[in-house]
Design an enzyme around this catalytic site. Structure first.
Site, short mmCIF file in Angstrom:
data_model
loop_
_atom_site.label_atom_id
_atom_site.label_comp_id
_atom_site.label_asym_id
_atom_site.label_seq_id
_atom_site.Cartn_x
_atom_site.Cartn_y
_atom_site.Cartn_z
N SER A 189 -5.91 -90.97 78.88
CA SER A 189 -4.92 -90.47 77.75
C SER A 189 -4.89 -89.25 78.38
O SER A 189 -5.13 -88.17 78.05
CB SER A 189 -6.14 -90.34 76.46
OG SER A 189 -5.83 -91.53 75.79
N GLY A 216 -5.11 -94.84 76.62
CA GLY A 216 -4.33 -95.36 75.94
C GLY A 216 -4.44 -95.29 73.94
O GLY A 216 -4.06 -95.56 72.95
N GLU A 226 -7.09 -103.44 82.95
CA GLU A 226 -6.51 -104.47 81.61
C GLU A 226 -6.40 -106.03 82.15
O GLU A 226 -6.49 -106.74 81.66
CB GLU A 226 -4.96 -103.78 81.73
CG GLU A 226 -5.10 -102.36 80.51
CD GLU A 226 -3.73 -101.85 80.85
OE1 GLU A 226 -3.12 -101.84 81.19
OE2 GLU A 226 -4.40 -100.56 79.74
N ASN A 276 1.51 -95.59 86.02
CA ASN A 276 1.33 -96.41 85.96
C ASN A 276 1.71 -97.23 84.70
O ASN A 276 1.55 -97.11 83.79
CB ASN A 276 -0.02 -97.03 85.43
CG ASN A 276 -0.13 -98.74 85.35
OD1 ASN A 276 0.60 -98.89 85.33
ND2 ASN A 276 -1.70 -98.70 84.75
N LYS A 315 2.74 -100.44 83.76
CA LYS A 315 1.96 -101.02 83.36
C LYS A 315 3.95 -102.59 82.74
O LYS A 315 4.14 -102.43 83.66
CB LYS A 315 1.23 -100.92 81.80
CG LYS A 315 0.50 -99.90 82.31
CD LYS A 315 -0.92 -99.96 81.02
CE LYS A 315 -1.77 -98.91 81.24
NZ LYS A 315 -2.71 -98.19 80.35
N HIS A 339 -7.22 -102.22 87.82
CA HIS A 339 -7.02 -101.81 87.14
C HIS A 339 -8.49 -102.52 85.70
O HIS A 339 -7.87 -103.66 85.94
CB HIS A 339 -5.80 -101.68 85.94
CG HIS A 339 -5.32 -100.58 85.06
ND1 HIS A 339 -5.66 -101.22 83.31
CD2 HIS A 339 -5.01 -99.42 84.79
CE1 HIS A 339 -5.68 -100.31 83.02
NE2 HIS A 339 -4.65 -98.93 83.81
N GLU A 392 -11.03 -94.82 85.65
CA GLU A 392 -10.63 -94.58 84.29
C GLU A 392 -11.42 -95.19 83.10
O GLU A 392 -11.89 -96.95 82.98
CB GLU A 392 -9.43 -95.06 84.79
CG GLU A 392 -7.93 -94.74 84.96
CD GLU A 392 -6.78 -95.74 85.24
OE1 GLU A 392 -6.33 -94.66 84.66
OE2 GLU A 392 -6.66 -96.97 84.77
P1 PGA Z 1 -2.76 -94.59 79.48
O1 PGA Z 1 -3.03 -95.18 80.53
O2 PGA Z 1 -2.83 -93.09 80.11
O3 PGA Z 1 -1.89 -94.88 78.87
O4 PGA Z 1 -4.15 -94.22 79.12
C1 PGA Z 1 -3.61 -95.10 81.47
C2 PGA Z 1 -3.88 -96.24 82.57
O5 PGA Z 1 -4.40 -97.17 82.11
O6 PGA Z 1 -3.81 -96.11 84.53
#
Ligand code: PGA
Length: 251
Positions: A213, A173, A97, A9, A11, A95, A167
């Site tokens: 992560s 992140g 976010e 992903n 983003k 997601h 998640e």
């Molecule tokens: P990350 O993001 O691997 O940077 O923690 C995962 C995601 O938001 O799908």
């Protein structure tokens, strides 16, 4: 058997040119990989370049969202049909976010999911609790609400192309991964819930990715868990080497 599925992903990262540069370095690193499904979800404007550059390869392209209406007066939106016609296979939906910054709810996730299915996209439906929710002991309740609300009204047959991505928001992140045991516990809970909502067959066949992560040094332990069938990866999917290392977790 559930085929492992590793998806990136991206983003709000990478121009179309940067995406093309990535895929040129990445494809040789995963050439010949057949036992793992590989997906990349770039920003919309990089989709055509990635679709063209990955044609005939073992990498599928997806979107990070889709709107539920097919067309009309919805300024700024992109429909599932448009995404499909651009050559995408996948659509990430719900997601955290999007839930946090763009007002996504279980109800809008459900509408978007139905539109993605109708367009023939393979949805990746994201669920997961925030830190406050985990600390107040309602992780399972939040995941249950996300699943029951997000998948509401679906028939068992429609689950065939759906992947769930668990998640935990506190792990996205932040460098704080859930331990493999913490993740497995929630994955097992979700799988049992799918049995309750649909059937034992659907529960056994549905892939549940872990996200938050995921890095080359923790992917193996996560993937070793019974109910973890893949990963949805942000940061570590942005570099060809690290994303290829994730895809090759079992080598
Ligand atoms: P990350 O993001 O691997 O940077 O923690 C995962 C995601 O938001 O799908």
């Amino acid at each position: 058997m559930r085929k492992p599925f590793i998806a990136g992903n991206w983003k709000l990262n990478k121009t179309a040119d940067e995406a093309e540069e990535f895929i040129k370095s990445f494809l040789p690193l995963v050439q010949g990989v057949k036992d793992v499904e590989i997906g990349i979800a770039p920003q919309y404007l990089a989709i055509p370049a990635l679709v063209a550059a990955s044609r005939g390869s073992n990498v599928g392209i997806g979107s990070q969202d889709n709107y539920w209406e097919a067309s009309g007066a919805f300024t700024g939106e992109v429909s599932a049909e448009m995404i499909k016609s651009a050559g995408c296979i996948y659509a990430i939906i719900g997601h955290s976010e999007r839930r946090q910054f763009f007002g996504e709810t279980n109800a809008t996730v459900n509408q978007k999911l139905k539109a993605a299915l109708a367009a023939g996209l393979h949805p990746i439906v994201c669920i997961g609790e925030s830190l406050a929710e985990r600390e107040s002991g309602i992780t399972e309740k939040v995941c249950e609400d996300h699943l029951r609300g997000g998948l509401a009204g679906l028939e068992s047959a429609q689950m065939q192309t759906i992947t769930i991505a668990y998640e935990p928001v506190w792990a996205i992140g932040t460098g704080k991964t859930a331990t493999p045991e913490q993740a497995q516990e929630v994955h097992a809970f979700c799988r049992n819930l799918l049995e309750d909502m649909f059937s034992a067959e659907v529960a056994a066949a549905t892939r549940i990715q872990y996200g938050g992560s995921v890095k080359p040094d923790n992917v193996k332990d996560l993937m070793a868990q019974t109910d973890i069938d893949g990963a949805l990866v942000g940061g570590a999917s942005l570099k060809p080497d690290s994303f290829a290392a994730l895809v090759n977790f079992n080598k």
